[in-house]
Design a protein around this motif. Structure first.
Motif, short mmCIF file in Angstrom:
data_model
loop_
_atom_site.label_atom_id
_atom_site.label_comp_id
_atom_site.label_asym_id
_atom_site.label_seq_id
_atom_site.Cartn_x
_atom_site.Cartn_y
_atom_site.Cartn_z
N GLU A 50 9.84 10.56 -1.63
CA GLU A 50 10.04 9.76 -2.76
C GLU A 50 10.68 8.26 -2.22
O GLU A 50 11.55 8.46 -1.82
CB GLU A 50 11.12 10.48 -3.73
CG GLU A 50 11.45 9.69 -5.00
CD GLU A 50 12.28 10.44 -5.90
OE1 GLU A 50 12.79 9.69 -6.80
OE2 GLU A 50 12.11 11.62 -5.77
N ALA A 73 6.50 15.51 0.48
CA ALA A 73 6.44 14.58 -0.53
C ALA A 73 7.49 13.47 -0.42
O ALA A 73 8.76 13.83 -0.57
CB ALA A 73 6.50 15.32 -1.68
N LEU A 102 2.11 7.11 0.79
CA LEU A 102 2.73 8.31 0.53
C LEU A 102 1.87 9.27 0.41
O LEU A 102 2.15 10.59 0.45
CB LEU A 102 3.50 8.04 -0.86
CG LEU A 102 4.81 6.84 -0.82
CD1 LEU A 102 5.30 6.68 -1.91
CD2 LEU A 102 5.74 7.24 0.29
N ALA A 103 0.81 8.97 -0.39
CA ALA A 103 -0.16 10.21 -0.76
C ALA A 103 -0.82 10.67 0.60
O ALA A 103 -0.97 12.07 0.77
CB ALA A 103 -1.53 9.51 -1.62
N ARG A 104 -1.02 9.87 1.38
CA ARG A 104 -1.77 10.34 2.71
C ARG A 104 -0.37 11.17 3.48
O ARG A 104 -0.86 12.18 4.21
CB ARG A 104 -1.79 9.41 3.69
CG ARG A 104 -2.75 9.69 5.20
CD ARG A 104 -3.20 8.60 5.86
NE ARG A 104 -3.60 8.96 7.02
CZ ARG A 104 -4.30 8.15 8.09
NH1 ARG A 104 -4.17 6.82 7.91
NH2 ARG A 104 -4.46 8.73 9.13
N ASN A 158 0.98 -1.14 -0.03
CA ASN A 158 -0.04 0.06 -0.04
C ASN A 158 0.91 1.24 -0.07
O ASN A 158 0.47 2.28 0.55
CB ASN A 158 -0.89 -0.02 1.08
CG ASN A 158 -0.14 -0.14 2.55
OD1 ASN A 158 0.87 -0.45 2.70
ND2 ASN A 158 -0.88 0.30 3.65
N ALA A 209 1.72 3.55 -2.33
CA ALA A 209 1.45 4.71 -3.04
C ALA A 209 0.15 5.58 -2.13
O ALA A 209 0.18 6.60 -1.92
CB ALA A 209 0.56 4.15 -4.36
N GLU A 210 -0.67 4.63 -1.45
CA GLU A 210 -1.69 5.16 -0.56
C GLU A 210 -1.21 5.94 0.81
O GLU A 210 -1.37 7.07 1.09
CB GLU A 210 -2.64 4.07 -0.27
CG GLU A 210 -3.79 4.36 1.04
CD GLU A 210 -4.41 3.33 1.34
OE1 GLU A 210 -4.94 3.31 2.47
OE2 GLU A 210 -4.47 2.30 0.68
N GLN A 257 1.91 13.06 2.10
CA GLN A 257 1.87 14.42 1.71
C GLN A 257 0.62 15.17 1.87
O GLN A 257 0.75 16.38 2.27
CB GLN A 257 1.89 14.22 0.12
CG GLN A 257 2.12 15.30 -0.66
CD GLN A 257 2.73 15.45 -1.94
OE1 GLN A 257 2.55 14.28 -2.64
NE2 GLN A 257 2.87 16.44 -2.67
N ARG A 258 -0.67 14.57 1.83
CA ARG A 258 -1.76 15.46 2.24
C ARG A 258 -1.82 15.81 3.63
O ARG A 258 -2.31 16.96 3.77
CB ARG A 258 -3.08 14.14 1.82
CG ARG A 258 -4.41 15.04 2.16
CD ARG A 258 -5.47 14.07 1.67
NE ARG A 258 -5.66 12.84 2.42
CZ ARG A 258 -5.25 11.70 2.25
NH1 ARG A 258 -4.70 11.49 1.05
NH2 ARG A 258 -5.49 10.74 2.77
#
Length: 335
Positions: free
Chosen positions: A105, A103, A93-95, A88, A90-91, A97-98
Motif C-alpha cells: 500500500e 499487497a 504494485l499490481a505486478r 507507473n 499502479a502497474e 502482488q501478482r
C-alpha cells in the motif's frame, strides 16, 4: 504476536520483525535492509525502470520468505515517496502482488507524518506536552504537531535528502552557489507549511526522527548507537550550523569515513543538513530531541490499536502475502 513490517522507501527496503501485543512495547526480533535506492531508478518521465522493478520484486520475495520463516502472524507492507511519485506506480504494485503475493500500500505523505507522530508520542509519553515532529526521508520531509496521539497538523513536502541531492547538486562536494540556491529553495517551499504548524501552537518539545537526523546528531556529538536507543540524544541549531559549515566542504567518500555516517547515504548528508537547518529555522526550534521510533513503529502501534481482544490473540492467520489493510480498514486479515 509476531509481526513483520515491510517498508519500501526511497533508499531502502526494510523488513522489521517484532514481537508485541496490544499495550506492550514492540520488541525487535530482526531487521533486514536492502539498499535499492528506488528513487534513483525513476526515468525522465517519472516511471520506475526495469532494473528498479526487478530489484524491488527480488527484495519483496526475500522479505516475504523471511517473514514466513520467522513465524510471523501478519505482514504489513507499505511504500512511501519513491513509489508514491512513480508514474507507473499502479502497474508496479499490481505486478508485485501478482508475483510475490504481497499487497503493497502506498502511504500518502500526510499519513506518513501521522503514524510517525504516533510513534514519537508513545516513545516520549504524555509528559512531553505539545509535540513537534520532523522526519527527513529520501524523498520527502514529514512534519506534524499536536498535543494528542493524532496531530493537529500533519504535512509532507517533497524535500527529501536523496531527492534534493539529485536535483540540486552537480558536484561532489557541491559548490557554495549550489548549497545557497538549495537553501533558498527549501526555505521558500517550507514557508507555507511552517506557517500552518506555528499557527497550531508553540510546541513544548521538538523531536527529530529518521536516519538523517540521527546521523547529524551523532556528528554534532550525540551518543553513538552502541549507547542504546534509550540514551538521550539532541541536535541543537547552533551545533547544526557549525556542522553544516564543515560537511559542505567534504565529498561523499570523505563523509562516509566519519563515525556514524552510512556509506550508502553519505552523499545525501549535505542536502539533509540543509533541510534540517531550514526546518528548524522556519519553526523557531533551537533544539531537537532524537527519537529512535519513527514510521515503522507507528504502523505497528496503529495495527495493535485497531485489534480487539479476540483478534489480538488470533494466531491462526498464515502468511500468504498480505497487505496493509489495518491502516485503512478495521479488521483486515491475511488472505
Amino acid at each position: 504476536m509476531r509481526l513483520a513490517v515491510l517498508d519500501v522507501g526511497s533508499n531502502t527496503v526494510h523488513l522489521l520483525v517484532v514481537d508485541a501485543h496490544r499495550g506492550a512495547h514492540p520488541k525487535p526480533m530482526s531487521s533486514d535492509k536492502d539498499q535499492l535506492r528506488l528513487a534513483e531508478h525513476l526515468d525522465r518521465k517519472g516511471a520506475l525502470g526495469r532494473d528498479g522493478v526487478k530489484a524491488l520484486l527480488e527484495s519483496v520475495h526475500r522479505a516475504r520468505d523471511t517473514a514466513r520463516a520467522a513465524g510471523c502472524d501478519d505482514l504489513l507492507a507499505f511504500a512511501t515517496s519513491a513509489l508514491r511519485d512513480a508514474t507507473n506506480s499502479a502497474e508496479v504494485l499490481a505486478r508485485v502482488q501478482r508475483e510475490t503475493g504481497v499487497a503493497l500500500e502506498v502511504l500518502p505523505g500526510e499519513d506518513e507524518a501521522r503514524w510517525t507522530f504516533l510513534a514519537v508520542r508513545r516513545w516520549c509519553g504524555w509528559s512531553a506536552g505539545r509535540l513537534l515532529v520532523l522526519d527527513i526521508g529520501g524523498g520527502s520531509l514529514e512534519l506534524a504537531v499536536g498535543r494528542d496521539e493524532t496531530p493537529d497538523v500533519a504535512a509532507s513536502v517533497p524535500l527529501g535528502a536523496g531527492r534534493l541531492t539529485r536535483e540540486a547538486f552537480t558536484a561532489d562536494p557541491p559548490s557554495r552557489a549550489e548549497v545557497a540556491a538549495l537553501t533558498e529553495r527549501v526555505r521558500d517551499e517550507l514557508a507555507p507549511v511552517a506557517g500552518r504548524l506555528r499557527a497550531a501552537g508553540r510546541p513544548d518539545r521538538a523531536v527529530g526522527t529518521s536516519k538523517t537526523f540521527r546521523t547529524l546528531a551523532r556528528l554534532a556529538g550525540a551518543a553513538p548507537s552502541s549507547a542504546g536507543p534509550g540514551a538521550r540524544r539532541t541536535l541543537t541549531a547552533q551545533g547544526l550550523r557549525q556542522l553544516s559549515a564543515f560537511i559542505t566542504r567534504m565529498s561523499g567518500p570523505d563523509l562516509a569515513d566519519l563515525d556514524g555516517v552510512s556509506p550508502s547515504r553519505a552523499h545525501q548528508l549535505v542536502a539533509g543538513a540543509v533541510v534540517a537547518q531550514a526546518a528548524m529555522d522556519a519553526l523557531g526550534v533551537t533544539e531537537l530531541e532524537i527519537c529512535p521510533w519513527a514510521l515503522r513503529e507507528g504502523v505497528i502501534l496503529r495495527r495493535f490499536d485497531m485489534l480487539d481482544g479476540t483478534n489480538g490473540d488470533d494466531r491462526s492467520a498464515q502468511i500468504s502475502g498480505g497487505g496493509l489493510g489495518p491502516l485503512t480498514t478495521h479488521r483486515a486479515r491475511w488472505s
